[in-house]
Scaffold this motif. Structure first.
Motif, PDB file in Angstrom:
ATOM      1  N   GLY A 121      16.068 -49.600 -22.847  1.00 52.20           N
ATOM      2  CA  GLY A 121      17.401 -49.056 -23.282  1.00 52.20           C
ATOM      3  C   GLY A 121      17.946 -49.117 -24.420  1.00 52.20           C
ATOM      4  N   VAL A 122      17.253 -49.074 -25.628  1.00 53.60           N
ATOM      5  CA  VAL A 122      17.659 -48.720 -26.900  1.00 53.60           C
ATOM      6  C   VAL A 122      18.829 -47.752 -27.028  1.00 53.60           C
ATOM      7  N   ASP A 123      19.820 -47.868 -27.813  1.00 51.20           N
ATOM      8  CA  ASP A 123      20.667 -46.578 -27.998  1.00 51.20           C
ATOM      9  C   ASP A 123      20.315 -45.638 -28.952  1.00 51.20           C
ATOM     10  N   GLY A 124      19.309 -45.903 -29.717  1.00 52.19           N
ATOM     11  CA  GLY A 124      18.747 -45.009 -30.708  1.00 52.19           C
ATOM     12  C   GLY A 124      17.440 -45.638 -31.308  1.00 52.19           C
ATOM     13  N   VAL A 125      16.794 -44.816 -31.828  1.00 50.75           N
ATOM     14  CA  VAL A 125      15.495 -45.063 -32.440  1.00 50.75           C
ATOM     15  C   VAL A 125      15.187 -44.774 -33.884  1.00 50.75           C
ATOM     16  N   VAL A 126      14.767 -45.457 -35.074  1.00 55.56           N
ATOM     17  CA  VAL A 126      14.495 -45.382 -36.424  1.00 55.56           C
ATOM     18  C   VAL A 126      12.915 -45.373 -36.435  1.00 55.56           C
ATOM     19  N   VAL A 127      12.356 -44.223 -36.843  1.00 54.13           N
ATOM     20  CA  VAL A 127      10.904 -44.304 -36.896  1.00 54.13           C
ATOM     21  C   VAL A 127      10.560 -44.587 -38.379  1.00 54.13           C
ATOM     22  N   VAL A 128       9.821 -45.730 -38.640  1.00 53.47           N
ATOM     23  CA  VAL A 128       9.373 -46.079 -40.132  1.00 53.47           C
ATOM     24  C   VAL A 128       7.995 -45.950 -40.173  1.00 53.47           C
ATOM     25  N   ALA A 129       7.332 -44.600 -39.626  1.00 57.10           N
ATOM     26  CA  ALA A 129       5.914 -44.403 -39.847  1.00 57.10           C
ATOM     27  C   ALA A 129       5.805 -43.012 -40.189  1.00 57.10           C
ATOM     28  N   PRO A 130       5.968 -42.926 -41.478  1.00 60.70           N
ATOM     29  CA  PRO A 130       5.740 -41.280 -42.019  1.00 60.70           C
ATOM     30  C   PRO A 130       4.611 -40.706 -41.981  1.00 60.70           C
ATOM     31  N   LEU A 131       4.143 -40.568 -40.636  1.00 61.41           N
ATOM     32  CA  LEU A 131       2.903 -39.806 -40.477  1.00 61.41           C
ATOM     33  C   LEU A 131       2.832 -38.523 -39.594  1.00 61.41           C
ATOM     34  N   GLU A 132       2.363 -37.490 -40.010  1.00 62.76           N
ATOM     35  CA  GLU A 132       2.343 -36.257 -39.423  1.00 62.76           C
ATOM     36  C   GLU A 132       2.246 -36.321 -37.862  1.00 62.76           C
ATOM     37  N   ASP A 133       1.337 -37.045 -37.174  1.00 60.53           N
ATOM     38  CA  ASP A 133       0.963 -36.876 -35.945  1.00 60.53           C
ATOM     39  C   ASP A 133       2.068 -37.469 -35.042  1.00 60.53           C
ATOM     40  N   VAL A 134       2.878 -38.592 -35.853  1.00 53.56           N
ATOM     41  CA  VAL A 134       4.195 -39.225 -35.252  1.00 53.56           C
ATOM     42  C   VAL A 134       5.001 -38.092 -35.130  1.00 53.56           C
ATOM     43  N   ALA A 135       5.415 -37.656 -36.316  1.00 50.38           N
ATOM     44  CA  ALA A 135       6.711 -36.604 -36.508  1.00 50.38           C
ATOM     45  C   ALA A 135       6.550 -35.281 -35.408  1.00 50.38           C
ATOM     46  N   ARG A 136       5.243 -34.992 -35.234  1.00 52.47           N
ATOM     47  CA  ARG A 136       4.929 -34.076 -34.262  1.00 52.47           C
ATOM     48  C   ARG A 136       4.978 -34.170 -32.786  1.00 52.47           C
ATOM     49  N   LEU A 137       4.757 -35.504 -32.667  1.00 55.38           N
ATOM     50  CA  LEU A 137       4.959 -35.967 -31.258  1.00 55.38           C
ATOM     51  C   LEU A 137       6.366 -36.083 -30.921  1.00 55.38           C
ATOM     52  N   ILE A 138       7.209 -36.473 -31.792  1.00 50.33           N
ATOM     53  CA  ILE A 138       8.612 -36.499 -31.683  1.00 50.33           C
ATOM     54  C   ILE A 138       9.193 -35.223 -31.491  1.00 50.33           C
ATOM     55  N   ASP A 139       8.627 -34.196 -32.178  1.00 42.42           N
ATOM     56  CA  ASP A 139       9.151 -32.898 -32.011  1.00 42.42           C
ATOM     57  C   ASP A 139       8.925 -32.367 -30.565  1.00 42.42           C
ATOM     58  N   ASP A 140       7.741 -32.689 -29.866  1.00 43.70           N
ATOM     59  CA  ASP A 140       7.330 -32.292 -28.544  1.00 43.70           C
ATOM     60  C   ASP A 140       8.026 -33.072 -27.714  1.00 43.70           C
ATOM     61  N   LEU A 141       8.547 -34.287 -27.928  1.00 44.99           N
ATOM     62  CA  LEU A 141       8.852 -35.226 -26.765  1.00 44.99           C
ATOM     63  C   LEU A 141      10.413 -34.941 -26.313  1.00 44.99           C
ATOM     64  N   ALA A 142      11.316 -34.710 -27.360  1.00 43.76           N
ATOM     65  CA  ALA A 142      12.655 -34.517 -27.444  1.00 43.76           C
ATOM     66  C   ALA A 142      13.420 -35.615 -26.742  1.00 43.76           C
ATOM     67  N   PRO A 143      13.251 -37.245 -27.072  1.00 45.46           N
ATOM     68  CA  PRO A 143      13.678 -38.221 -26.592  1.00 45.46           C
ATOM     69  C   PRO A 143      15.178 -38.154 -26.157  1.00 45.46           C
ATOM     70  N   ALA A 144      15.607 -38.928 -25.308  1.00 43.78           N
ATOM     71  CA  ALA A 144      16.922 -38.837 -24.611  1.00 43.78           C
ATOM     72  C   ALA A 144      17.825 -39.559 -25.369  1.00 43.78           C
ATOM     73  N   VAL A 145      17.530 -40.193 -26.505  1.00 46.91           N
ATOM     74  CA  VAL A 145      18.638 -40.916 -27.438  1.00 46.91           C
ATOM     75  C   VAL A 145      18.268 -40.324 -28.899  1.00 46.91           C
ATOM     76  N   PRO A 146      19.272 -40.596 -29.849  1.00 44.88           N
ATOM     77  CA  PRO A 146      19.157 -40.192 -30.904  1.00 44.88           C
ATOM     78  C   PRO A 146      18.102 -40.787 -31.868  1.00 44.88           C
ATOM     79  N   VAL A 147      17.447 -39.800 -32.444  1.00 46.36           N
ATOM     80  CA  VAL A 147      16.225 -40.315 -33.175  1.00 46.36           C
ATOM     81  C   VAL A 147      16.294 -40.141 -34.797  1.00 46.36           C
ATOM     82  N   VAL A 148      16.035 -41.132 -35.688  1.00 43.63           N
ATOM     83  CA  VAL A 148      16.022 -40.866 -37.247  1.00 43.63           C
ATOM     84  C   VAL A 148      14.943 -41.303 -37.651  1.00 43.63           C
ATOM     85  N   VAL A 149      13.965 -40.282 -38.380  1.00 43.13           N
ATOM     86  CA  VAL A 149      12.720 -40.486 -38.895  1.00 43.13           C
ATOM     87  C   VAL A 149      12.803 -40.929 -40.610  1.00 43.13           C
TER      88      VAL A 149
END
Length: 346
Positions: A121-149
């Motif tokens: 139940g986090v209010d938002g997510v910060v991604v500290v993993a500057p990986l191409e695969d991770v960023a593209r996954l987030i592109d596809d998932l569209a999480p329900a909470v705000p995301v900062v990479v």
């Protein structure tokens, strides 16, 4: 108040001589509370040692005041320092953090960790993993909470709601390379970080563009990792070339750990730094100024980076999902720290 239970909001209200609602207004920073009343409530909170029940507050506000951090499974200086900086920034704003590390550098691991954070139940997510695969996954998932990479991503989708912050990796590598060029070096090798990392790729680009602008040939050696042992292996190979007619006179390493390995390999091979070859690192890890020679490197302002990441989340919450836009919202300039490992070529 019985000693068998912690103080409640009702206890604070009774001690301060106010209503339960007034205590709630003070805790939530409501503007319409008289200063003397606020002071009385705060004094009661201090006297009783009251701590708000976060679970109860979450039920009322539909917010947990928790920021999820998805990070790479590494103790290396850059990612670890970024996580600590985000935690400090979050705590200063009254937020908790929940940290989860990737099991691997792939999209499947990222999906698992994101699901875990969302289930908390986090209010938002910060991604500290500057990986191409991770960023593209987030592109596809569209999480329900705000995301900062946190990543120097050059190919951010135009319509994304994800916000990005970064230290200017391209500029940092360019600063390091130009420093060596200005000293008179032209045969400069870049020891590059692993494939699939945005930050490593931007450091390569910064180096190659600086070399091209100076009219010098670029040469990149792939380290296939960030570790000192990879730097050591490459250093052993490069040591045999140094001093030759076409051998390198300077090296820009993708991070300080690689530089550590290079320095050890050169010392064992009788190659002097900086007399025979100059070395520049990246990150300015703790102790880099106490190496022999002290390491010239690029410092990343991690405290500013953590604050920028949290600010991107706060701004998203303030704007609301409908008004919030994504893309790169903060680019922080790095700083070249010149020490003893660089000098003009002999």
């Amino acid at each position: 108040m019985p000693a068998s239970r912690p103080p409640s909001m009702a206890d604070v209200a009774a001690r301060a001589g106010v209503s339960h609602q007034t205590v709630s207004r003070v805790l939530n920073g409501h503007a319409y509370v008289r200063p003397e009343t606020r002071d009385r409530v705060l004094a009661a909170i201090e006297d009783l040692g009251y701590r708000p029940n976060q679970a109860a507050r979450a039920l009322v506000t539909a917010r947990t005041a928790t920021v999820g951090i998805l990070t790479a499974a590494t103790t290396h200086f850059g990612p670890a320092s970024t996580v600590l900086a985000i935690e400090a920034a979050a705590r200063s704003e009254g937020y908790f953090v929940s940290v989860a590390a990737l099991a691997g550098d792939d999209s499947a691991s990222a999906r698992e960790v994101l699901d875990q954070l969302m289930n908390q139940g986090v209010d938002g997510v910060v991604v500290v993993a500057p990986l191409e695969d991770v960023a593209r996954l987030i592109d596809d998932l569209a999480p329900a909470v705000p995301v900062v990479v946190v990543a120097a991503r050059p190919d951010i989708p135009a319509e994304t709601s994800v916000r990005y912050v970064c230290v200017d990796q391209h500029r940092g590598s360019s600063l390091a390379t130009r420093h060596l060029i200005e000293l008179g070096h032209s045969r400069i090798v870049h020891v590059a970080g692993p494939d699939g990392w945005y930050d490593a790729a931007r450091r390569v680009t910064g180096y190659t563009e600086a070399m091209a602008e100076a009219g010098h040939p670029a040469r990149t050696v792939a380290a296939e990792g960030w570790s000192a042992d990879r730097g050591y292996e490459i250093g052993r190979a490069l040591a045999a070339e140094i001093g030759g007619a076409d051998g390198p006179t300077a090296i820009v390493a993708a991070n300080d750990y690689l530089s550590l390995g290079l320095l050890k390999a050169f010392w064992e091979s009788g190659v002097r730094v900086p007399q025979d070859v100059a070395v520049v690192g990246f990150d300015d890890i703790d102790g880099s100024g106490f190496l022999v020679p002290a390491l010239t490197t690029v410092r990343q302002p991690f405290a500013e980076l953590g604050e920028a990441a949290l600010r991107a989340l706060l701004d998203h919450w303030s704007a609301g999902a409908a008004a919030s836009t994504g893309g790169m919202v903060a680019v922080i300039p790095p700083v070249l720290v010149v020490r003893d490992s660089t000098a003009p070529p002999a």
